[in-house]
Design a protein around this motif. Structure first.
Motif, PDB file in Angstrom:
ATOM      1  N   PHE A 104     -37.785 -44.409   0.141  1.00 41.67           N
ATOM      2  CA  PHE A 104     -36.595 -44.987   0.754  1.00 41.67           C
ATOM      3  C   PHE A 104     -36.923 -46.138   1.682  1.00 41.67           C
ATOM      4  O   PHE A 104     -36.041 -46.678   2.325  1.00 41.67           O
ATOM      5  N   ASN A 105     -38.224 -46.475   1.773  1.00 41.18           N
ATOM      6  CA  ASN A 105     -38.624 -47.614   2.582  1.00 41.18           C
ATOM      7  C   ASN A 105     -38.079 -47.482   4.002  1.00 41.18           C
ATOM      8  O   ASN A 105     -37.489 -48.411   4.546  1.00 41.18           O
ATOM      9  N   MET A 106     -38.217 -46.265   4.563  1.00 42.28           N
ATOM     10  CA  MET A 106     -37.616 -45.976   5.859  1.00 42.28           C
ATOM     11  C   MET A 106     -38.656 -46.038   6.965  1.00 42.28           C
ATOM     12  O   MET A 106     -39.835 -45.831   6.722  1.00 42.28           O
ATOM     13  N   ILE A 107     -38.185 -46.292   8.182  1.00 41.26           N
ATOM     14  CA  ILE A 107     -39.057 -46.369   9.348  1.00 41.26           C
ATOM     15  C   ILE A 107     -39.772 -45.018   9.554  1.00 41.26           C
ATOM     16  O   ILE A 107     -39.112 -43.990   9.687  1.00 41.26           O
ATOM     17  N   PRO A 108     -41.117 -45.012   9.565  1.00 37.56           N
ATOM     18  CA  PRO A 108     -41.856 -43.743   9.658  1.00 37.56           C
ATOM     19  C   PRO A 108     -41.476 -42.910  10.881  1.00 37.56           C
ATOM     20  O   PRO A 108     -41.408 -41.683  10.800  1.00 37.56           O
ATOM     21  N   LEU A 109     -41.188 -43.569  12.011  1.00 38.78           N
ATOM     22  CA  LEU A 109     -40.857 -42.808  13.222  1.00 38.78           C
ATOM     23  C   LEU A 109     -39.659 -41.908  12.977  1.00 38.78           C
ATOM     24  O   LEU A 109     -39.668 -40.718  13.319  1.00 38.78           O
ATOM     25  N   ILE A 110     -38.610 -42.466  12.361  1.00 43.20           N
ATOM     26  CA  ILE A 110     -37.378 -41.689  12.206  1.00 43.20           C
ATOM     27  C   ILE A 110     -37.555 -40.603  11.160  1.00 43.20           C
ATOM     28  O   ILE A 110     -37.106 -39.471  11.340  1.00 43.20           O
ATOM     29  N   VAL A 111     -38.282 -40.932  10.073  1.00 37.23           N
ATOM     30  CA  VAL A 111     -38.548 -39.920   9.056  1.00 37.23           C
ATOM     31  C   VAL A 111     -39.331 -38.761   9.665  1.00 37.23           C
ATOM     32  O   VAL A 111     -38.987 -37.587   9.469  1.00 37.23           O
ATOM     33  N   THR A 112     -40.393 -39.078  10.430  1.00 37.37           N
ATOM     34  CA  THR A 112     -41.231 -37.993  10.939  1.00 37.37           C
ATOM     35  C   THR A 112     -40.533 -37.221  12.057  1.00 37.37           C
ATOM     36  O   THR A 112     -40.771 -36.026  12.208  1.00 37.37           O
ATOM     37  N   LEU A 113     -39.641 -37.874  12.810  1.00 37.10           N
ATOM     38  CA  LEU A 113     -38.810 -37.127  13.762  1.00 37.10           C
ATOM     39  C   LEU A 113     -38.002 -36.078  13.009  1.00 37.10           C
ATOM     40  O   LEU A 113     -37.894 -34.923  13.436  1.00 37.10           O
ATOM     41  N   GLY A 114     -37.433 -36.506  11.877  1.00 37.44           N
ATOM     42  CA  GLY A 114     -36.622 -35.596  11.071  1.00 37.44           C
ATOM     43  C   GLY A 114     -37.436 -34.468  10.478  1.00 37.44           C
ATOM     44  O   GLY A 114     -37.080 -33.294  10.615  1.00 37.44           O
ATOM     45  N   THR A 115     -38.579 -34.800   9.836  1.00 37.39           N
ATOM     46  CA  THR A 115     -39.367 -33.735   9.201  1.00 37.39           C
ATOM     47  C   THR A 115     -39.931 -32.778  10.252  1.00 37.39           C
ATOM     48  O   THR A 115     -40.023 -31.583  10.014  1.00 37.39           O
ATOM     49  N   ALA A 116     -40.273 -33.307  11.448  1.00 35.96           N
ATOM     50  CA  ALA A 116     -40.777 -32.426  12.505  1.00 35.96           C
ATOM     51  C   ALA A 116     -39.721 -31.392  12.861  1.00 35.96           C
ATOM     52  O   ALA A 116     -40.007 -30.194  12.981  1.00 35.96           O
ATOM     53  N   SER A 117     -38.485 -31.845  13.004  1.00 35.33           N
ATOM     54  CA  SER A 117     -37.407 -30.937  13.374  1.00 35.33           C
ATOM     55  C   SER A 117     -37.155 -29.917  12.266  1.00 35.33           C
ATOM     56  O   SER A 117     -36.960 -28.720  12.526  1.00 35.33           O
ATOM     57  N   VAL A 118     -37.190 -30.382  11.022  1.00 37.38           N
ATOM     58  CA  VAL A 118     -36.987 -29.489   9.887  1.00 37.38           C
ATOM     59  C   VAL A 118     -38.061 -28.405   9.863  1.00 37.38           C
ATOM     60  O   VAL A 118     -37.766 -27.206   9.751  1.00 37.38           O
ATOM     61  N   VAL A 119     -39.338 -28.824  10.000  1.00 40.20           N
ATOM     62  CA  VAL A 119     -40.436 -27.863   9.870  1.00 40.20           C
ATOM     63  C   VAL A 119     -40.432 -26.880  11.035  1.00 40.20           C
ATOM     64  O   VAL A 119     -40.575 -25.670  10.846  1.00 40.20           O
ATOM     65  N   ARG A 120     -40.230 -27.383  12.253  1.00 39.06           N
ATOM     66  CA  ARG A 120     -40.184 -26.459  13.398  1.00 39.06           C
ATOM     67  C   ARG A 120     -39.030 -25.478  13.259  1.00 39.06           C
ATOM     68  O   ARG A 120     -39.172 -24.285  13.534  1.00 39.06           O
ATOM     69  N   GLY A 121     -37.878 -25.990  12.810  1.00 40.53           N
ATOM     70  CA  GLY A 121     -36.716 -25.125  12.622  1.00 40.53           C
ATOM     71  C   GLY A 121     -36.998 -24.050  11.588  1.00 40.53           C
ATOM     72  O   GLY A 121     -36.673 -22.881  11.790  1.00 40.53           O
ATOM     73  N   LEU A 122     -37.653 -24.446  10.482  1.00 45.12           N
ATOM     74  CA  LEU A 122     -37.953 -23.476   9.425  1.00 45.12           C
ATOM     75  C   LEU A 122     -38.950 -22.429   9.898  1.00 45.12           C
ATOM     76  O   LEU A 122     -38.789 -21.251   9.629  1.00 45.12           O
ATOM     77  N   VAL A 123     -39.998 -22.877  10.622  1.00 46.39           N
ATOM     78  CA  VAL A 123     -41.017 -21.927  11.073  1.00 46.39           C
ATOM     79  C   VAL A 123     -40.395 -20.925  12.043  1.00 46.39           C
ATOM     80  O   VAL A 123     -40.544 -19.709  11.903  1.00 46.39           O
ATOM     81  N   LEU A 124     -39.649 -21.436  13.047  1.00 46.73           N
ATOM     82  CA  LEU A 124     -39.093 -20.548  14.069  1.00 46.73           C
ATOM     83  C   LEU A 124     -37.931 -19.726  13.520  1.00 46.73           C
ATOM     84  O   LEU A 124     -37.791 -18.537  13.830  1.00 46.73           O
ATOM     85  N   GLY A 125     -37.080 -20.371  12.693  1.00 47.36           N
ATOM     86  CA  GLY A 125     -35.905 -19.671  12.200  1.00 47.36           C
ATOM     87  C   GLY A 125     -36.219 -18.793  11.001  1.00 47.36           C
ATOM     88  O   GLY A 125     -35.599 -17.748  10.813  1.00 47.36           O
ATOM     89  N   GLY A 126     -37.177 -19.204  10.176  1.00 43.15           N
ATOM     90  CA  GLY A 126     -37.428 -18.497   8.934  1.00 43.15           C
ATOM     91  C   GLY A 126     -38.594 -17.528   8.982  1.00 43.15           C
ATOM     92  O   GLY A 126     -38.606 -16.535   8.271  1.00 43.15           O
ATOM     93  N   ILE A 127     -39.596 -17.816   9.805  1.00 46.11           N
ATOM     94  CA  ILE A 127     -40.799 -16.983   9.771  1.00 46.11           C
ATOM     95  C   ILE A 127     -40.911 -16.083  10.990  1.00 46.11           C
ATOM     96  O   ILE A 127     -41.219 -14.912  10.888  1.00 46.11           O
ATOM     97  N   GLY A 128     -40.625 -16.621  12.155  1.00 51.64           N
ATOM     98  CA  GLY A 128     -40.665 -15.750  13.325  1.00 51.64           C
ATOM     99  C   GLY A 128     -40.874 -16.533  14.593  1.00 51.64           C
ATOM    100  O   GLY A 128     -41.243 -17.714  14.562  1.00 51.64           O
ATOM    101  N   THR A 129     -40.571 -15.890  15.712  1.00 47.28           N
ATOM    102  CA  THR A 129     -40.689 -16.575  16.988  1.00 47.28           C
ATOM    103  C   THR A 129     -41.704 -15.898  17.901  1.00 47.28           C
ATOM    104  O   THR A 129     -41.964 -16.377  19.002  1.00 47.28           O
TER     105      THR A 129
END
Lengths: 339, 325
Positions: B113-138
């Motif tokens: 998508f030729n997107m700015i890496p900062l914004i993409v990685t902000l998004g993926t960071a939030s997705v992965v943290r959300g999945l780990v904490l919400g899906g695997i355990g806290t």
């Protein structure tokens, strides 16, 4: 303005981004209504209650103002990662000043005059923080990402130094009124948010300042040939961003009656998301207040609905992040088709 | 030879001056125990910094690697506890693979998508943290649940010394892992086509494409390696502190980016070296760890790190000063 148009239709990729913003706003309005209908269908009694709308009206303005602050920084092709630090620093500085002024009596007893002073100090902190960002970015030509990442840490660090770690609690009553009061049944933060929206909307669309700001982001080269003083404009835009972030921080500390160095950390991603969702182009040049306002309304409705359905906060983080990526991907695909 | 590049000499000088200064303020700095603990503190940040170095040479920025490190660490440790598996090699392979796959997602979105890496990685960071904490355990996996093999691996020393009072202290063997990784990245960057393509892409993406580099492959190499290093470093961290905390590494991205910038890499891409980064990491860790030795209150730590980042980027910005537009 004819200069702008020729430049925009040239081979510069960013130029192709100049599109009518109205289209996006119609879509956003539709999303708002869709979310509203969907949530109402799932939880009719809870979602449509006046209590729910009132709590959203108190909660939304902070985030909305932060998103507008982010949008202003993005207009010139920058970004401001220090807004949360600025917001907290504004609240904490004001709280510290109240502590000094009130002394033994406790800050809760202070009247209107010291609170006006506190608001002034808070906003001043924000504008000064923005000035530092702007000077680093335009004077030393540091990339906005790194400059604001660094200053953001410094601001949060200063919050820690001022408070020593724990939250400052017990703000004066007129201060908490800013976050919790009502004028004729309308929440004060909502009134302030509407004023900010109208003011900035006029500033961006009706003044030469706004046009020049967008031109810098659309086509830096053309803006240079058009005789725009890029450096000075960038400093002004970051001062505006800093002032708005401070305003959000004042509302946050007024609503919660507390200020702490790590409040609102999740707002950073949400502010970026709302700005991008609201039709702001992170590469610069495009953005409008109405779009950001519609985006913040639809996301507030969505998140309030999630909370009612007892979705875990962590999964909401996941949804925010996924939403951000989907939105930029769709924008990018649309852009590709437009060529 | 890029090894003794001008920028690297300058960074080495700063490093020596800083060491002498801290040593003068508090001679305890030069005790072997302190130096060993400094080196130990370098390992995890250093491994992540090698990945961020690649991303920055390619002209991007990555704020998602702390989330990837958490994913690699927490998924693997929880999996080991559930399966009652005890071992070292397979867990580290899996953590590295998890990081690499997540990096592939970053690369795909940024390139496609030729997107700015900062914004993409902000998004993926939030997705992965959300999945780990919400899906695997806290909940933390504490020392009493941590697999023994991991703990044993993390506490291996390569060198053991004895204090005057008879107690012993050692230099962690993980430093060898770090040195090996640094060497591999150095050789990849300087001796292989894919490494050179990272510099080419960072200096001018369009030019790199026109001379025939497969830029998609370059992006995949960069972000997968960064993710893989983060996943590996995440598990290594937990085996060194005998704890797996799914909320770990919050805010670490700033420290690591600061270290890489201190090491002379430019955010505009095309510049940066492994040696510089390794020294940048050492400077950052040393100053952070020495604040207490120098009698500065720890509440100032973030101000100091933020200030260091600003100074470092200001210096590199002056060096890289480009035409106005």
């Amino acid at each position: 303005m004819s200069d702008t148009k020729t430049a925009a239709s040239g081979p510069d990729v960013r130029g192709t981004l100049v599109r009518a913003s109205g289209n996006t706003n119609v879509q956003l309005g539709a999303i708002c209504i869709l979310v509203l209908v969907a949530m109402t269908a799932m939880r009719p009694t809870m979602f449509l209650s006046s209590y729910n709308f009132e709590s959203m009206a108190f909660f939304m303005p902070e985030l909305g103002i932060l998103a507008i602050a982010m949008m202003i920084a993005m207009l010139t092709g920058g970004i401001d990662l220090s807004i949360i630090g600025v917001a907290n620093l504004a609240g904490i500085t004001a709280g510290t000043v109240f502590g000094w002024v009130a002394g033994e009596a406790g800050a809760g007893s202070l009247g209107v005059a010291p609170v006006v002073l506190g608001v002034g100090i808070g906003l001043l902190v924000g504008v000064l923080a923005g000035l530092i960002n702007g000077l680093l970015i335009s004077g030393l030509r540091i990339t906005p990402i790194l400059a604001t990442l660094g200053t953001g840490q410094v601001f949060i660090g200063l919050c820690l130094v001022l408070t020593g770690g724990p939250a400052i609690v017990g703000f004066p009553d007129p201060w908490t009124w800013l976050g919790n009061g009502k004028i004729a049944a309308i929440p004060v933060p909502l009134i302030l948010f509407v004023i900010v929206c109208i003011g900035l909307s006029l500033l961006l669309s009706r003044t030469s300042f706004g046009l020049r700001l967008k031109l810098i982001g659309t086509n830096p080269k053309a803006s240079l040939f058009a005789g725009i003083e890029r450096g000075r404009m960038i400093v002004w835009s970051y001062m505006l961003t800093g002032g708005l972030a401070a305003m959000a921080g004042i509302l946050l500390s007024a609503r919660t009656n507390a200020a702490k160095s790590d409040y609102g950390a999740s707002y950073l991603l949400q502010a970026v998301l709302i700005a991008v969702l609201g039709g702001t182009n992170p590469a610069g040049g495009r953005g409008n207040v109405l779009g950001v306002a519609l985006a913040v309304i639809s996301l507030t409705l969505l998140s309030s609905g999630f909370q009612m359905m007892r979705v875990s906060n962590h999964l909401i983080d996941f949804v925010w992040g996924a939403f951000l990526i989907v939105v930029i991907a769709l924008n990018s695909l649309r852009r590709g088709r437009g060529k | 030879m890029r090894l003794f590049h001008n920028a690297d000499v300058l960074i080495a000088l700063i490093l020596v001056v800083a060491m002498v200064f801290i040593g003068l303020v508090n001679p305890a700095f030069w005790q072997m125990a302190n130096l060993f603990s400094l080196l130990k503190a370098n390992v995890v940040i250093g491994l992540m910094a090698l990945g961020v170095l690649l991303v920055m040479i390619s002209g991007g920025i990555d704020v998602s690697f702390p989330a990837f490190a958490v994913a690699g660490m927490y998924i693997v440790v929880r999996g080991m506890v559930e399966l009652e598996y005890d071992g070292v090699v397979i867990p580290f392979l899996v953590a590295t693979l998890i990081g690499a796959l997540l990096g592939l997602v970053n690369a795909g979105i940024i390139h496609k998508f030729n997107m700015i890496p900062l914004i993409v990685t902000l998004g993926t960071a939030s997705v992965v943290r959300g999945l780990v904490l919400g899906g695997i355990g806290t909940s933390n996996v504490n020392i009493n649940q941590m697999p023994d093999a991991l703990i044993a691996f993390g506490r291996t020393d390569v060198l053991t010394l004895e204090r005057a009072n008879g107690t012993t202290f050692g230099l962690t063997a993980m430093i060898l892992v770090y040195i090996a990784a640094a060497l591999v990245i150095h050789l990849l960057l300087t001796r292989t086509m894919i490494g050179r393509s990272v510099y080419a892409y960072g200096a001018d993406a369009e030019a790199a494409k026109r001379v025939g580099f497969n830029t998609g492959r370059t992006m995949i190499f960069v972000y997968c390696t960064a993710g893989a290093l983060a996943g590996f470093a995440g598990l290594l961290h937990s085996s060194m502190i005998w704890l797996a905390n799914p909320r770990d590494f919050v805010g670490l991205e700033l420290d690591v980016i600061a270290a890489v910038v201190l090491g002379g890499a430019s955010i505009f891409g095309g510049r940066g070296s492994v040696l510089g980064t390794v020294m940048g990491v050492f400077i950052l860790v040393m100053i952070q760890n020495s604040l207490i030795l120098m009698g500065i209150d720890t509440t100032w730590q973030r101000v100091v790190v933020g200030g260091m980042l600003i100074v470092a980027v200001a210096i590199t910005a002056l060096r890289d000063r480009r035409a106005l537009v």
